[in-house]
Every structure is written in C-alpha cells, then in structure tokens.
Scaffold this motif. Structure first.
Motif, short mmCIF file in Angstrom:
data_model
loop_
_atom_site.label_atom_id
_atom_site.label_comp_id
_atom_site.label_asym_id
_atom_site.label_seq_id
_atom_site.Cartn_x
_atom_site.Cartn_y
_atom_site.Cartn_z
N GLY A 1 47.89 40.48 41.18
CA GLY A 1 48.69 39.49 40.47
C GLY A 1 48.67 39.74 38.98
O GLY A 1 48.93 40.86 38.52
N PRO A 2 48.32 38.74 38.15
CA PRO A 2 48.32 38.91 36.70
C PRO A 2 47.00 39.47 36.15
O PRO A 2 46.76 39.41 34.95
CB PRO A 2 48.54 37.48 36.19
CG PRO A 2 47.87 36.62 37.22
CD PRO A 2 48.09 37.33 38.53
N HIS A 3 46.16 40.00 37.02
CA HIS A 3 44.85 40.47 36.59
C HIS A 3 44.60 41.92 37.00
O HIS A 3 45.14 42.40 38.00
CB HIS A 3 43.73 39.61 37.20
CG HIS A 3 43.78 38.18 36.79
ND1 HIS A 3 44.36 37.20 37.58
CD2 HIS A 3 43.32 37.54 35.68
CE1 HIS A 3 44.26 36.04 36.97
NE2 HIS A 3 43.64 36.22 35.81
N ALA A 4 43.77 42.59 36.22
CA ALA A 4 43.13 43.83 36.64
C ALA A 4 41.78 43.44 37.21
O ALA A 4 41.02 42.70 36.57
CB ALA A 4 42.96 44.78 35.45
N VAL A 5 41.47 43.90 38.41
CA VAL A 5 40.22 43.54 39.07
C VAL A 5 39.34 44.78 39.15
O VAL A 5 39.74 45.79 39.75
CB VAL A 5 40.47 42.98 40.49
CG1 VAL A 5 39.14 42.67 41.18
CG2 VAL A 5 41.33 41.72 40.42
N VAL A 6 38.19 44.73 38.52
CA VAL A 6 37.25 45.85 38.55
C VAL A 6 36.62 45.91 39.94
O VAL A 6 36.01 44.96 40.41
CB VAL A 6 36.16 45.69 37.48
CG1 VAL A 6 35.18 46.85 37.54
CG2 VAL A 6 36.78 45.60 36.09
N VAL A 7 36.80 47.06 40.62
CA VAL A 7 36.33 47.20 42.00
C VAL A 7 35.16 48.17 42.14
O VAL A 7 34.52 48.23 43.19
CB VAL A 7 37.48 47.62 42.93
CG1 VAL A 7 38.50 46.51 43.08
CG2 VAL A 7 38.16 48.90 42.44
N ALA A 8 34.88 48.93 41.09
CA ALA A 8 33.74 49.85 41.13
C ALA A 8 33.37 50.20 39.70
O ALA A 8 34.22 50.17 38.80
CB ALA A 8 34.08 51.11 41.92
N GLY A 9 32.10 50.52 39.49
CA GLY A 9 31.66 50.94 38.16
C GLY A 9 30.59 50.06 37.58
O GLY A 9 30.06 49.14 38.22
N LEU B 1 36.51 51.21 37.41
CA LEU B 1 37.74 51.47 38.15
C LEU B 1 38.32 50.12 38.54
O LEU B 1 37.61 49.26 39.04
CB LEU B 1 37.45 52.30 39.39
CG LEU B 1 38.65 52.90 40.13
CD1 LEU B 1 39.30 54.00 39.30
CD2 LEU B 1 38.22 53.44 41.49
N ALA B 2 39.63 49.94 38.30
CA ALA B 2 40.26 48.64 38.56
C ALA B 2 41.59 48.83 39.26
O ALA B 2 42.24 49.87 39.15
CB ALA B 2 40.47 47.87 37.26
N LEU B 3 42.00 47.79 40.00
CA LEU B 3 43.33 47.74 40.57
C LEU B 3 43.97 46.42 40.19
O LEU B 3 43.32 45.51 39.68
CB LEU B 3 43.30 47.93 42.10
CG LEU B 3 42.35 47.09 42.95
CD1 LEU B 3 42.81 45.65 43.09
CD2 LEU B 3 42.24 47.70 44.34
N ARG B 4 45.27 46.32 40.45
CA ARG B 4 45.98 45.11 40.06
C ARG B 4 45.95 44.07 41.17
O ARG B 4 46.13 44.38 42.35
CB ARG B 4 47.44 45.42 39.71
CG ARG B 4 48.19 44.16 39.27
CD ARG B 4 49.59 44.43 38.78
NE ARG B 4 50.24 43.18 38.41
CZ ARG B 4 51.45 43.08 37.90
NH1 ARG B 4 52.16 44.17 37.69
NH2 ARG B 4 51.96 41.89 37.60
#
Length: 264
Positions: free
Chosen positions: A116-124, A111-114
């Motif tokens: 800036g210019p990146h998707a950041v994986v926050v769980a999984g 699971l990721a959120l945005r």
C-alpha cells in the motif's frame, strides 16, 4: 449491496472481514500489547465491537491474550503465515547477502517491498523486536525506489494518500515528488538525507524483476559521517552489486533455470 440512495456498501460479511483485518493492522507499529478499549480507540469502534472482533481472531489463532492483563498480541497463526511467506518469497536466501553487505560497509542493510502506501522492511538489520517495519514511501530512499520502478498494478505516486512531512526536508508536494522520482529513476538510486529522521543517510537501489519493475528495494543506512559525499559512490557500488545478486537469488529455482533469466 446497493442502498435505496444508490450508495454501494460492502456486504455484511465483507465488512466483518475488513474490520478483522483492521484489528490486525493495529499491531503494525510493534508497540505494546493492546486492550479491547485500545483497539476500539484506534479503529473508531465501540469497545463491545472491538472485543467481539478480537475474540473471533483469538479463536482462529490470529491473536493471543495475556492471561494476566487480558491484553492482546499477534498470535501463532500470524507467525506461521509470516514464516511461510518469508520462505515462499525466497527471503531466507537474502539474509546472508545482506549480512555480508552490512559487514563490508559498516552500515545497516535492509530489503523492503511495497505494501500500500508503505515500504515494509522484510529482511536485514532493521528487523529487530523494537523497531517497526513500515516506512513512508514518499520520504524514504526505500520508498522512492519502489515508487520510481513500480510493479504492474501496484499503483504509482498518484495512489498515495496525502503525504505528511516528517521533517522539514520531506518532499510532500506532488510536483516536487514527481520531479524527485524522475531524478531517482534517471540516477538509478535514491538518497535519503534527514527526510524522515534526523541524523540518518540512506542509499537505496532497486532489485529488479525481468520486466524492469522493482520487486524489492535494497538500502544501506548509516550516519552522515559514515556515508559521506566522498564515499557515496563506493556505497552505491556495494549496494548495486548486492542487488544484482539478489535479482537471481530471489527468483524461484525454476525461473533461474529458464533461458533469458538473469542467471544466464
């Protein structure tokens, strides 16, 4: 502050805050501890300036220092704020759903959120001590979902810095990226095939909020011989079912009780 030449510059205090934040961003790649000279090289600052910034962050608990090597790592204040943000976003409720999805599919579920210019994986499954959490938006399935269903004020593809090609299949030209995002939006999912790393296939879908924006992106990732063309629809169905569950679970309890909420 405006100079005589008319150039707008941030006040000295704001510049110091910006530099301190830049120091913290140096640790995004989850690499080894960094020395003051390492920080200076990454930020284009003098070693003395980097040292002063690091000492200030050390005093506030945002960095800690190895007594033997004098190198820096992220400190307890970052851990505390990260855990608070994790729970405030309801991500602790997502973990069991992602684990179940991974077990059923044999793939890695993220699971990721945005940011800036990146998707950041926050769980999984990708949240491990040895893997960085940031992914480029333009060349990953998670990132394309976040770009195709942008949140208000989040900025679309035009807000991205000039993308670079991670592999020969990366989409970097603006017209091609615009066309790709249109396809993603129409299909309702994004597919990654060797665009940022070889030997990886990823299917991602949006976790939508009420306004129809992607609050998060959800993906299942595996080798091409696992997520085959023949089984793609099955993997997509599993990801969508999990995303629909998370659309409810990741709402605050009060929002879930409101009329018209996704739970109703």
């Amino acid at each position: 502050m405006t100079t005589e030449a008319g150039i707008v510059r941030p006040p000295a205090g704001a510049q110091a805050v910006r530099r301190a934040l830049d120091v913290l961003h140096c640790f995004h790649d989850n690499g080894p501890d960094l020395s003051a000279s390492d920080l200076a090289r990454r930020l284009g600052l003098s070693t003395s300036t980097a040292h002063r910034l690091a000492r200030a962050l050390l005093g506030a608990g945002f960095l800690e220092q190895d007594a033997r090597t004098a190198r820096y790592r992220l400190g307890p204040a970052v851990t505390e704020l990260g855990r608070l943000a994790y729970h405030q976003r309801g991500l602790h409720r997502a973990a069991p759903e992602l684990s179940d999805l991974a077990e059923r599919t044999g793939a890695t579920a993220d699971l990721a959120l945005r940011s800036g210019p990146h998707a950041v994986v926050v769980a999984g499954g990708s949240v491990t001590p040895k893997v960085g959490l940031r992914r480029p938006l333009h060349s990953t399935a998670l990132g394309k979902v976040l770009l195709a269903w942008p949140r208000a004020g989040g900025g679309g593809r035009s807000s991205l810095p000039s993308p670079h090609a991670s592999t020969e299949r990366s989409v970097v030209e603006p017209p091609a990226l615009a066309a790709e995002l249109a396809r993603v939006r129409e299909a309702g999912y994004a597919l990654h095939d060797d665009e940022s790393a070889h030997g990886v296939r990823t299917v991602a879908v949006p976790v939508l909020e009420r306004a129809g924006h992607a609050r998060f992106a959800l993906s299942v990732r595996g080798a091409p011989d696992l997520i085959t063309d023949a089984r793609l629809d099955w993997y997509l169905a599993q990801a969508r079912a999990c995303a629909r569950a998370l659309e409810v679970l990741l709402l605050a309890p009060a929002e879930r009780r409101e009329p018209g909420g996704r739970a109703g």
